[in-house]
Design an enzyme around this catalytic site. Structure first.
Site, PDB file in Angstrom:
ATOM      1  N   SER A 208       0.829  -1.212   0.000  1.00 24.36           N
ATOM      2  CA  SER A 208       0.000   0.000   0.000  1.00 24.36           C
ATOM      3  C   SER A 208       0.862   1.260   0.000  1.00 24.36           C
ATOM      4  O   SER A 208       0.352   2.364   0.199  1.00 24.36           O
ATOM      5  CB  SER A 208      -0.926  -0.015   1.223  1.00 24.36           C
ATOM      6  OG  SER A 208      -1.750  -1.152   1.155  1.00 24.36           O
ATOM      7  N   LYS A 258      -5.164  -2.376   2.652  1.00 28.75           N
ATOM      8  CA  LYS A 258      -6.096  -3.410   2.206  1.00 28.75           C
ATOM      9  C   LYS A 258      -6.948  -3.889   3.384  1.00 28.75           C
ATOM     10  O   LYS A 258      -8.163  -3.936   3.301  1.00 28.75           O
ATOM     11  CB  LYS A 258      -5.298  -4.565   1.596  1.00 28.75           C
ATOM     12  CG  LYS A 258      -6.167  -5.710   1.129  1.00 28.75           C
ATOM     13  CD  LYS A 258      -5.348  -6.778   0.423  1.00 28.75           C
ATOM     14  CE  LYS A 258      -6.193  -8.024   0.225  1.00 28.75           C
ATOM     15  NZ  LYS A 258      -5.501  -9.093  -0.469  1.00 28.75           N
ATOM     16  N   THR A 261      -6.137  -2.808   9.129  1.00 26.92           N
ATOM     17  CA  THR A 261      -5.795  -3.223  10.494  1.00 26.92           C
ATOM     18  C   THR A 261      -4.275  -3.174  10.704  1.00 26.92           C
ATOM     19  O   THR A 261      -3.800  -3.481  11.788  1.00 26.92           O
ATOM     20  CB  THR A 261      -6.254  -4.684  10.761  1.00 26.92           C
ATOM     21  OG1 THR A 261      -5.668  -5.509   9.757  1.00 26.92           O
ATOM     22  CG2 THR A 261      -7.764  -4.819  10.738  1.00 26.92           C
ATOM     23  N   THR A 262      -3.524  -2.823   9.667  1.00 29.96           N
ATOM     24  CA  THR A 262      -2.067  -2.871   9.775  1.00 29.96           C
ATOM     25  C   THR A 262      -1.579  -1.847  10.804  1.00 29.96           C
ATOM     26  O   THR A 262      -1.886  -0.650  10.710  1.00 29.96           O
ATOM     27  CB  THR A 262      -1.422  -2.600   8.398  1.00 29.96           C
ATOM     28  OG1 THR A 262      -1.945  -3.574   7.504  1.00 29.96           O
ATOM     29  CG2 THR A 262       0.082  -2.710   8.433  1.00 29.96           C
ATOM     30  N   GLU A 264       1.163  -0.271  11.690  1.00 34.06           N
ATOM     31  CA  GLU A 264       1.914   0.935  11.324  1.00 34.06           C
ATOM     32  C   GLU A 264       0.999   1.974  10.677  1.00 34.06           C
ATOM     33  O   GLU A 264       1.037   3.166  11.002  1.00 34.06           O
ATOM     34  CB  GLU A 264       3.039   0.593  10.327  1.00 34.06           C
ATOM     35  CG  GLU A 264       4.138  -0.303  10.873  1.00 34.06           C
ATOM     36  CD  GLU A 264       3.873  -1.784  10.622  1.00 34.06           C
ATOM     37  OE1 GLU A 264       2.691  -2.193  10.587  1.00 34.06           O
ATOM     38  OE2 GLU A 264       4.849  -2.537  10.478  1.00 34.06           O
ATOM     39  N   GLY A 317      -1.761  -7.433  -1.755  1.00 36.28           N
ATOM     40  CA  GLY A 317      -1.192  -6.129  -1.415  1.00 36.28           C
ATOM     41  C   GLY A 317      -0.076  -5.727  -2.364  1.00 36.28           C
ATOM     42  O   GLY A 317      -0.046  -4.607  -2.881  1.00 36.28           O
ATOM     43  N   ARG A 318       0.855  -6.644  -2.639  1.00 37.52           N
ATOM     44  CA  ARG A 318       2.018  -6.288  -3.472  1.00 37.52           C
ATOM     45  C   ARG A 318       1.687  -6.278  -4.963  1.00 37.52           C
ATOM     46  O   ARG A 318       2.566  -6.040  -5.788  1.00 37.52           O
ATOM     47  CB  ARG A 318       3.188  -7.228  -3.157  1.00 37.52           C
ATOM     48  CG  ARG A 318       2.869  -8.703  -3.260  1.00 37.52           C
ATOM     49  CD  ARG A 318       3.936  -9.563  -2.588  1.00 37.52           C
ATOM     50  NE  ARG A 318       3.564 -10.975  -2.562  1.00 37.52           N
ATOM     51  CZ  ARG A 318       2.832 -11.535  -1.619  1.00 37.52           C
ATOM     52  NH1 ARG A 318       2.356 -10.809  -0.623  1.00 37.52           N
ATOM     53  NH2 ARG A 318       2.540 -12.833  -1.652  1.00 37.52           N
ATOM     54  N   GLU A 403       8.417 -11.375  -1.043  1.00 38.48           N
ATOM     55  CA  GLU A 403       7.230 -11.741  -0.254  1.00 38.48           C
ATOM     56  C   GLU A 403       6.416 -12.797  -1.000  1.00 38.48           C
ATOM     57  O   GLU A 403       5.674 -13.567  -0.393  1.00 38.48           O
ATOM     58  CB  GLU A 403       6.371 -10.493   0.031  1.00 38.48           C
ATOM     59  CG  GLU A 403       5.394 -10.686   1.185  1.00 38.48           C
ATOM     60  CD  GLU A 403       4.770  -9.393   1.694  1.00 38.48           C
ATOM     61  OE1 GLU A 403       5.217  -8.878   2.737  1.00 38.48           O
ATOM     62  OE2 GLU A 403       3.834  -8.890   1.048  1.00 38.48           O
ATOM     63  N   HIS A 435      29.561   2.673  -8.466  1.00 38.83           N
ATOM     64  CA  HIS A 435      30.529   3.204  -7.501  1.00 38.83           C
ATOM     65  C   HIS A 435      30.296   2.636  -6.110  1.00 38.83           C
ATOM     66  O   HIS A 435      30.754   3.198  -5.116  1.00 38.83           O
ATOM     67  CB  HIS A 435      30.450   4.737  -7.490  1.00 38.83           C
ATOM     68  CG  HIS A 435      30.803   5.311  -8.828  1.00 38.83           C
ATOM     69  ND1 HIS A 435      32.098   5.634  -9.176  1.00 38.83           N
ATOM     70  CD2 HIS A 435      30.047   5.548  -9.925  1.00 38.83           C
ATOM     71  CE1 HIS A 435      32.120   6.071 -10.423  1.00 38.83           C
ATOM     72  NE2 HIS A 435      30.886   6.022 -10.896  1.00 38.83           N
ATOM     73  N   LYS A 554       5.154  -9.985  13.784  1.00 38.39           N
ATOM     74  CA  LYS A 554       4.101  -9.031  14.180  1.00 38.39           C
ATOM     75  C   LYS A 554       3.515  -9.447  15.525  1.00 38.39           C
ATOM     76  O   LYS A 554       3.305  -8.613  16.408  1.00 38.39           O
ATOM     77  CB  LYS A 554       2.953  -9.056  13.159  1.00 38.39           C
ATOM     78  CG  LYS A 554       3.181  -8.336  11.873  1.00 38.39           C
ATOM     79  CD  LYS A 554       1.851  -8.279  11.103  1.00 38.39           C
ATOM     80  CE  LYS A 554       2.025  -8.040   9.630  1.00 38.39           C
ATOM     81  NZ  LYS A 554       0.789  -8.162   8.868  1.00 38.39           N
TER      82      LYS A 554
HETATM   83  O1  F6P Z   1       3.889  -7.130   5.093  1.00 39.58           O
HETATM   84  C1  F6P Z   1       2.689  -7.808   5.101  1.00 39.58           C
HETATM   85  C2  F6P Z   1       1.601  -7.083   4.373  1.00 39.58           C
HETATM   86  O2  F6P Z   1       0.439  -7.800   4.594  1.00 39.58           O
HETATM   87  C3  F6P Z   1       1.857  -6.902   2.876  1.00 39.58           C
HETATM   88  O3  F6P Z   1       1.581  -8.013   2.132  1.00 39.58           O
HETATM   89  C4  F6P Z   1       0.980  -5.737   2.579  1.00 39.58           C
HETATM   90  O4  F6P Z   1       1.307  -5.166   1.359  1.00 39.58           O
HETATM   91  C5  F6P Z   1       1.266  -4.860   3.761  1.00 39.58           C
HETATM   92  O5  F6P Z   1       1.408  -5.752   4.857  1.00 39.58           O
HETATM   93  C6  F6P Z   1       0.227  -3.817   4.056  1.00 39.58           C
HETATM   94  O6  F6P Z   1      -1.022  -4.372   4.310  1.00 39.58           O
HETATM   95  P1  F6P Z   1      -2.338  -3.505   4.291  1.00 39.58           P
HETATM   96  O7  F6P Z   1      -2.510  -2.956   2.924  1.00 39.58           O
HETATM   97  O8  F6P Z   1      -3.440  -4.447   4.665  1.00 39.58           O
HETATM   98  O9  F6P Z   1      -2.188  -2.410   5.301  1.00 39.58           O
END
Ligand code: F6P
Length: 588
Positions: A208, A258, A261-262, A264, A317-318, A403, A435, A554
């Site tokens: 993302s 996506k 809930t991530t 960060e 996601g990727r 990944e 370099h 995690k």
């Molecule tokens: O690193 C794990 C992961 O699930 C990736 O596959 C994904 O791109 C990323 O975290 C972010 O996830 P999200 O879009 O759900 O925040």
């Protein structure tokens, strides 16, 4: 029916035997001498690109690889023996090839056009949903760029926040550059964009973040809308650094996740909202300044965002930059350029689906990778773009590839210990890498197969010095030097220096080129690597579309958080506990 392990596949064992017998002695210098037609035989040119933006044609030169026609044929046989074509057909017809999550894998649908043959999943043509969201994105981009979508004060988001004097100065400056015939429209747009006190801040991580971040930089010259900034790291410095330079009245936050809930992303989004509300002091303003890109609509609502651009669980996601996740790219480059990016990928999707295996670009790249990584054991792969705007491509591909194929369980759950799967992928923009780490590429003990990526069309000279010719000369020279080497030192070199000036050569490279870096050719290039990853996953028989490997870390981090706050104690090994103790003692 489950495939046998790759190491038990009769074609693979033939390849291993061939390498041990004759392959390890193969020398590309001799292969070129023996066959003057080698370039012609081991290259693919796609010269009929429907390129609306001057980007084509496309060249893959893979003649500087340690393969003979016999080895190449065996690699093609291996693709057949691993049922590549069946697996490819299954992906294109929405089969649930992400078996551990019971999901189809349909990033190809994101690039389809509304009148393409339907891609049916659970009785529904997914292209209809895709088109609906693309239309929503197009309208939003146009509204923002044209000032129809306003900020909470009712002020156009593209309005300038500056004094009368500065406004006059800006108008004068714009008038000068607009009439200066030497400047291309793209340069004018970039200068104009830089003048606007308007920002998009994309908050996301992994897929993302990396995709839109890489593409928006790659398409810098196509800027027609607000410049996108990216915040991904949970390290607060990343967010605070960006917030320092933006104005809440004219900033659009895009929360890209996506799952929504991530950890960060949610932490950064909450901090951005808090910062925004502290400045604006009006909850209702959120609706104008925060939008979400997600598959998880309930979680988005819970967060308090009312405008969502949806995508679906069949988009990994990727592999998601083509979906709503590309909104920051579409805002910066304009929707028409975003559509060209999709069209470039769609062209490659059709090539991958229809071209015979021996002329199929992603298949060829993937088979060469399997030869080096799995058969021979050269486990790393470098991607070296000779264009500064592609400087983030290696980092993007690192996630896409590592990944996806950094796996050691087959689809039927067997443990893989007898061959390498996904390579260690890395790289940097040329010529900077020359370099830094090219020393190891030329003279190190490890062999690192590498992709050199470049663009033939000359860029404008900025000072009478032909930067582009210097760049391309380097791009051409490096693969030549890696292959030819220098094994006979000249007589003038003192005896004791000769071992140090010895270049073994015979080091494999691909050269990948188009005429120009454009939205179309960029889309094509990224899709080429996506399908390469698919082919390699099919040969190794792994699921390229899950990522369970990121879970354990995690989970443990969640348990450690309260320990760092002094609210809990854990049961760790002495090393882990020692680090926690150090932080508890020194971190206040
Ligand atoms: O690193 C794990 C992961 O699930 C990736 O596959 C994904 O791109 C990323 O975290 C972010 O996830 P999200 O879009 O759900 O925040």
């Amino acid at each position: 029916m489950a495939l046998p392990l790759l190491s038990e596949d009769p074609v693979y064992t033939k390849l291993v035997a061939l390498y041990q017998d004759a392959g390890s002695k193969l020398d590309m210098r001799e292969l070129f001498q023996q066959d003057p037609e080698r370039f012609k035989k081991f290259s693919v040119e796609l010269d009929h690109l429907p390129c609306p933006d001057d980007g084509g044609p496309f060249l893959l030169d893979y003649s500087k690889n340690i393969v003979t026609p016999e080895i190449f044929q065996l690699l093609l046989d291996l693709a057949k023996s691993r049922k590549l074509e069946d697996k490819r057909n299954s992906m294109y017809s929405a089969g649930k090839i992400n078996t551990t999550e019971n999901r189809a894998v349909l990033h190809i649908a994101l690039r389809a056009r509304s009148d393409d043959p339907p891609i049916t999943l659970e009785g529904k043509n997914v292209i209809d949903d895709v088109t609906k969201v693309l239309n929503q994105m197009e309208k939003f981009c146009n509204d923002v760029i044209n000032g129809v979508w306003t900020g909470y004060t009712g002020k156009k988001l593209t309005e300038l926040q500056e004094s009368g004097f500065l406004q006059a100065a800006r108008k004068w400056f714009l008038a000068v550059i607009l009439t200066c015939k030497k400047l291309r429209p793209a340069a004018v747009n970039t200068s104009y964009g830089a003048w606007l006190n308007f920002f998009v801040v994309n908050i996301g991580i992994g897929g993302s973040d990396l995709g839109p971040c890489m593409v928006s930089e790659a398409l810098t010259q196509y800027q027609v809308g607000p410049k996108a900034h990216f915040v991904s790291n949970v390290d607060e410095s990343h967010l605070t650094d960006v917030l320092k330079s933006v104005n809440p009245e004219t900033t659009l936050f895009i929360i890209a996740s996506k799952t929504f809930t991530t950890q960060e992303t949610i932490a950064n989004a909450q901090s951005a909202r808090k910062w925004f509300l502290e400045k604006v002091k009006d909850d209702s303003a959120i609706a104008k300044h925060f939008v979400a890109l997600s598959t998880n609509l309930p979680k988005v609502q819970e967060f308090g965002i009312t405008t969502t651009f949806e995508f679906w669980d069949y988009v990994g996601g990727r592999y998601s930059l083509w979906s709503a996740i590309g909104l920051s790219v579409a805002l910066q480059s304009g929707f028409a350029n975003f559509r060209k990016l999709l069209d470039g990928a769609r062209f490659l999707d059709q090539h991958f689906k229809n071209a015979p295996l021996e002329k199929n670009v992603p298949v060829i790249l993937a088979l060469l990778g399997v030869w080096y990584n799995s058969v021979i054991g050269w486990e790393s792969h470098a991607v070296l773009p000779y264009d500064q705007f592609l400087s983030k491509l290696p980092a993007y591909l690192q996630q896409a590839d590592m990944e996806s194929n950094g796996k050691s369980a087959t689809l039927s759950g067997k443990r893989i210990t007898s061959f390498n799967t996904g390579p260690v992928l890395w790289g940097q923009a040329g010529t900077n890498g020359q370099h830094a780490f090219y020393q190891l590429l030329h003279q190190g003990t490890r062999i690192v197969p590498s992709d050199f990526i470049g663009f033939a069309k000359k860029k404008e000279d900025i000072s009478g010095i032909s930067h582009h010719s210097i760049l391309l000369a380097n791009l051409i020279a490096q693969p030549e030097a890696l292959m030819v080497g220098r094994t006979q030192p000249s007589a003038s070199i003192p005896e004791e220096l000769r071992p140090h000036k010895f270049f073994p050569g015979n080091r494999p490279t691909n050269v990948i080129m188009t005429k120009k870096l454009t939205p179309f050719t960029l889309g094509l290039l990224i899709a080429m690597y996506e399908h390469k990853i698919f082919v390699q996953g099919a040969i190794w028989d792994v699921n390229s579309y899950d990522q369970w490997g990121v879970e354990l870390g995690k989970e443990l981090a969640k348990a450690i958080e309260p320990e760092l706050a002094g609210q809990a104690t854990g049961n760790h090994d002495s090393s882990t506990q020692g680090i926690i103790n150090f932080i508890l003692k020194n971190g206040k």
